[in-house]
Design an enzyme around this catalytic site. Structure first.
Site, PDB file in Angstrom:
ATOM      1  N   ASP A 205       0.847  -1.194   0.000  1.00 34.31           N
ATOM      2  CA  ASP A 205       0.000   0.000   0.000  1.00 34.31           C
ATOM      3  C   ASP A 205       0.883   1.245   0.000  1.00 34.31           C
ATOM      4  O   ASP A 205       2.112   1.137  -0.062  1.00 34.31           O
ATOM      5  CB  ASP A 205      -0.932  -0.006   1.219  1.00 34.31           C
ATOM      6  CG  ASP A 205      -0.171   0.220   2.532  1.00 34.31           C
ATOM      7  OD1 ASP A 205       1.079   0.259   2.511  1.00 34.31           O
ATOM      8  OD2 ASP A 205      -0.822   0.345   3.573  1.00 34.31           O
ATOM      9  N   ASP A 207       1.519   4.620   2.322  1.00 32.75           N
ATOM     10  CA  ASP A 207       1.228   5.247   3.613  1.00 32.75           C
ATOM     11  C   ASP A 207       1.631   6.715   3.560  1.00 32.75           C
ATOM     12  O   ASP A 207       2.799   7.033   3.337  1.00 32.75           O
ATOM     13  CB  ASP A 207       2.004   4.533   4.729  1.00 32.75           C
ATOM     14  CG  ASP A 207       1.713   3.047   4.767  1.00 32.75           C
ATOM     15  OD1 ASP A 207       0.620   2.671   5.226  1.00 32.75           O
ATOM     16  OD2 ASP A 207       2.575   2.256   4.321  1.00 32.75           O
ATOM     17  N   ASP A 299      -3.192   4.555   2.740  1.00 32.04           N
ATOM     18  CA  ASP A 299      -3.501   4.971   4.106  1.00 32.04           C
ATOM     19  C   ASP A 299      -3.145   6.437   4.251  1.00 32.04           C
ATOM     20  O   ASP A 299      -1.983   6.818   4.082  1.00 32.04           O
ATOM     21  CB  ASP A 299      -2.680   4.157   5.122  1.00 32.04           C
ATOM     22  CG  ASP A 299      -3.174   2.717   5.236  1.00 32.04           C
ATOM     23  OD1 ASP A 299      -4.335   2.457   4.857  1.00 32.04           O
ATOM     24  OD2 ASP A 299      -2.404   1.865   5.710  1.00 32.04           O
TER      25      ASP A 299
HETATM   26  P1  8DG Z   1       4.024  -2.704   2.984  1.00 27.74           P
HETATM   27  O1  8DG Z   1       2.868  -1.760   3.019  1.00 27.74           O
HETATM   28  O2  8DG Z   1       5.000  -2.390   1.923  1.00 27.74           O
HETATM   29  O3  8DG Z   1       3.586  -4.126   2.941  1.00 27.74           O
HETATM   30  O4  8DG Z   1       4.832  -2.568   4.352  1.00 27.74           O
HETATM   31  P2  8DG Z   1       4.666  -1.452   5.455  1.00 27.74           P
HETATM   32  O5  8DG Z   1       4.440  -0.116   4.830  1.00 27.74           O
HETATM   33  O6  8DG Z   1       5.802  -1.587   6.379  1.00 27.74           O
HETATM   34  O7  8DG Z   1       3.380  -1.953   6.238  1.00 27.74           O
HETATM   35  P3  8DG Z   1       2.003  -1.231   6.578  1.00 27.74           P
HETATM   36  O8  8DG Z   1       1.023  -2.304   6.914  1.00 27.74           O
HETATM   37  O9  8DG Z   1       1.581  -0.284   5.522  1.00 27.74           O
HETATM   38  O10 8DG Z   1       2.280  -0.458   7.946  1.00 27.74           O
HETATM   39  C1  8DG Z   1       3.136   0.659   8.032  1.00 27.74           C
HETATM   40  C2  8DG Z   1       3.210   1.125   9.445  1.00 27.74           C
HETATM   41  O11 8DG Z   1       2.016   1.772   9.839  1.00 27.74           O
HETATM   42  C3  8DG Z   1       3.414  -0.024  10.418  1.00 27.74           C
HETATM   43  O12 8DG Z   1       4.683   0.087  11.023  1.00 27.74           O
HETATM   44  C4  8DG Z   1       2.393   0.169  11.461  1.00 27.74           C
HETATM   45  C5  8DG Z   1       1.879   1.569  11.230  1.00 27.74           C
HETATM   46  N1  8DG Z   1       0.520   1.733  11.714  1.00 27.74           N
HETATM   47  C6  8DG Z   1       0.199   2.537  12.769  1.00 27.74           C
HETATM   48  N2  8DG Z   1      -1.120   2.453  13.028  1.00 27.74           N
HETATM   49  C7  8DG Z   1      -1.635   1.571  12.146  1.00 27.74           C
HETATM   50  C8  8DG Z   1      -2.940   1.075  11.946  1.00 27.74           C
HETATM   51  O13 8DG Z   1      -3.892   1.437  12.642  1.00 27.74           O
HETATM   52  N3  8DG Z   1      -3.093   0.180  10.924  1.00 27.74           N
HETATM   53  C9  8DG Z   1      -2.032  -0.204  10.146  1.00 27.74           C
HETATM   54  N4  8DG Z   1      -2.239  -1.076   9.151  1.00 27.74           N
HETATM   55  N5  8DG Z   1      -0.785   0.248  10.326  1.00 27.74           N
HETATM   56  C10 8DG Z   1      -0.595   1.129  11.316  1.00 27.74           C
HETATM   57  O14 8DG Z   1       1.011   3.235  13.359  1.00 27.74           O
HETATM   58 MN    MN Z   2       2.674   0.263   3.740  1.00 30.57          MN
HETATM   59 MN    MN Z   3      -0.401   0.828   5.551  1.00 30.13          MN
END
Ligand code: 8DG
Ligand code: MN
Ligand code: MN
Length: 375
Positions: A205, A207, A299
């Site tokens: 995703d 962020d 996100d």
């Molecule tokens: P990816 O998307 O490439 O698979 O890896 P990522 O970017 O490391 O994972 P992510 O699922 O997008 O999460 C990024 C960070 O966001 C992770 O360290 C945790 C943080 N995070 C929060 N709050 C929340 C929440 O409420 N939901 C999610 N999914 N992540 C959160 O601080």
């Molecule tokens: Mn991510």
């Molecule tokens: Mn995320």
């Protein structure tokens, strides 16, 4: 002496600094095997076991070079008997019978498929499995199944959402958001967080953190941005949540919850892509295959500037790094760390930070750049 966690983190920093950027195949194999067992454990409800495998995989990931002998393994922290056995098996035979057995399991395959749907957690996936559902087709054709709006969108865009998002796509989306945000509030600061900030070349995703140098100016911005993007047909799904830190996060709440209280939206964007790029055309021969857009999970998180360094640290990840860091601050420093603040339980006060470096300093740790947080 120094705590195991502190040792682990500094050992880890050294290793990360020395590691080569290229993944070597055998290491990949080992990590994948441990991650499979971690998933399997979590599908069975064994969170402790799941975490043990995640830890072991994380240790392997941070090694400067591929592991080749079991003796090297014995010198590493974080390896339990089970993880050792599996790694040994793969080093000796090239595969692990246990891991192969797990990946063949119908329950494992189904749980993996279902939990990969946006909006579907372990509980829902397990319930569907118990009800005899096995495939996306089963879900799509089921008459009695009640899906949330989020799950409906997740199911509808399953293929796109399970395709990796490239760095270029992430940059494009950040740019889109920035342009719209600036049209409403000049000076809005947009930051790409998550895996991309850690230097990953692809992710699941995008962020994005949104803030403004003047505290409070950011409030209400997100709904305008989403509304504008929506009117341009660029949003396939969104779910705007109001911030809740005024009531839920206060010095005396001492909340150790990992839940965030920021205004945010876990959304799906409709991203224009050149139709010849990627494997969209190659996937099938239906009329859909010529579509010139891709669904991308985004996100969006809004933070007041006073909480921004904590939000940035929290949203940069990785998840495992965040978990270890929070555990360390709690156990070793008696401080509660989350995406909003650092709370010193001894002094009973919140520690203000102007940048990520401040936070590492409070924790008595050497600063770790995002690229060192891929644990
Ligand atoms: P990816 O998307 O490439 O698979 O890896 P990522 O970017 O490391 O994972 P992510 O699922 O997008 O999460 C990024 C960070 O966001 C992770 O360290 C945790 C943080 N995070 C929060 N709050 C929340 C929440 O409420 N939901 C999610 N999914 N992540 C959160 O601080
Ligand atoms: Mn991510
Ligand atoms: Mn995320």
């Amino acid at each position: 002496g120094r705590s195991p966690m502190l040792l682990h983190i500094s050992w880890f920093t050294e290793c990360m600094a020395a590691r080569e950027p290229v993944k070597i195949e055998p290491r990949h194999l080992l990590e994948d095997a441990l991650e499979t067992l971690s998933k399997e454990a979590s599908f069975c409800g064994s969170d402790g076991r799941s975490l043990a495998f995640i830890r072991a995989a994380s240790v392997l990931r941070s090694l400067p070079s591929t592991l080749t002998t079991i003796e090297e393994l014995n010198r590493l922290p974080g390896f339990g008997e089970h993880s050792k056995r599996v790694v040994q098996e793969i080093l000796e035979d090239g595969f692990s019978a246990e891991v192969e057995r797990v990946t063949q399991k119908e329950k494992y395959q189904t749980m993996k498929l279902f939990t990969n749907i946006f909006g579907v957690g372990m509980k829902t996936a397990n319930r569907w499995y118990q009800e005899g559902l096995r495939s996306l087709g089963d879900l799509r054709n089921s008459q009695k199944l009640k899906l949330s709006k989020q799950q409906e969108a997740g199911l509808q865009h399953y293929e796109d959402l399970n395709m990796p998002v490239s760095r270029a796509e992430a940059d494009l989306i950040a740019k889109m958001v920035e342009e719209v945000a600036h049209s409403f509030l000049p000076g809005t600061i947009i930051t790409l967080a998550g895996g991309f900030r850690r230097g990953k070349l692809s992710g699941h995703d995008v962020d994005i953190l949104i803030t403004h140098a003047q505290e409070g100016r950011e409030e209400g911005l997100l709904s305008k941005v989403i509304g504008q993007l929506q009117s341009q047909g660029l949003i396939l799904y969104h779910d705007l949540k109001r911030n809740s830190y005024h009531d839920a996060f206060s010095p005396d709440s001492k909340s150790t919850s990992n839940m965030d209280h920021f205004e945010r939206s876990f959304s799906i964007f409709r991203l224009k892509v050149a139709s010849h790029i990627g494997d969209i055309g190659a996937r099938d021969h239906s009329p859909e295959s010529s579509k010139d857009w891709k669904a991308v999970r985004v996100d969006l998180v809004v933070t007041p500037i006073s909480q921004y360094p904590y939000a940035l640290l929290g949203w940069t990840g990785s998840k495992h790094f965040e978990r270890e860091l929070r555990r360390f601050s709690c156990n070793e420093k008696k401080m509660v760390l989350n995406s909003h603040a650092l709370y010193d339980t001894v002094e009973q006060k919140i520690l203000a930070a102007t940048c990520e470096e401040d936070i590492f300093l409070y924790l008595g740790l050497e600063y770790m750049p995002p690229s060192d947080r891929n644990a």
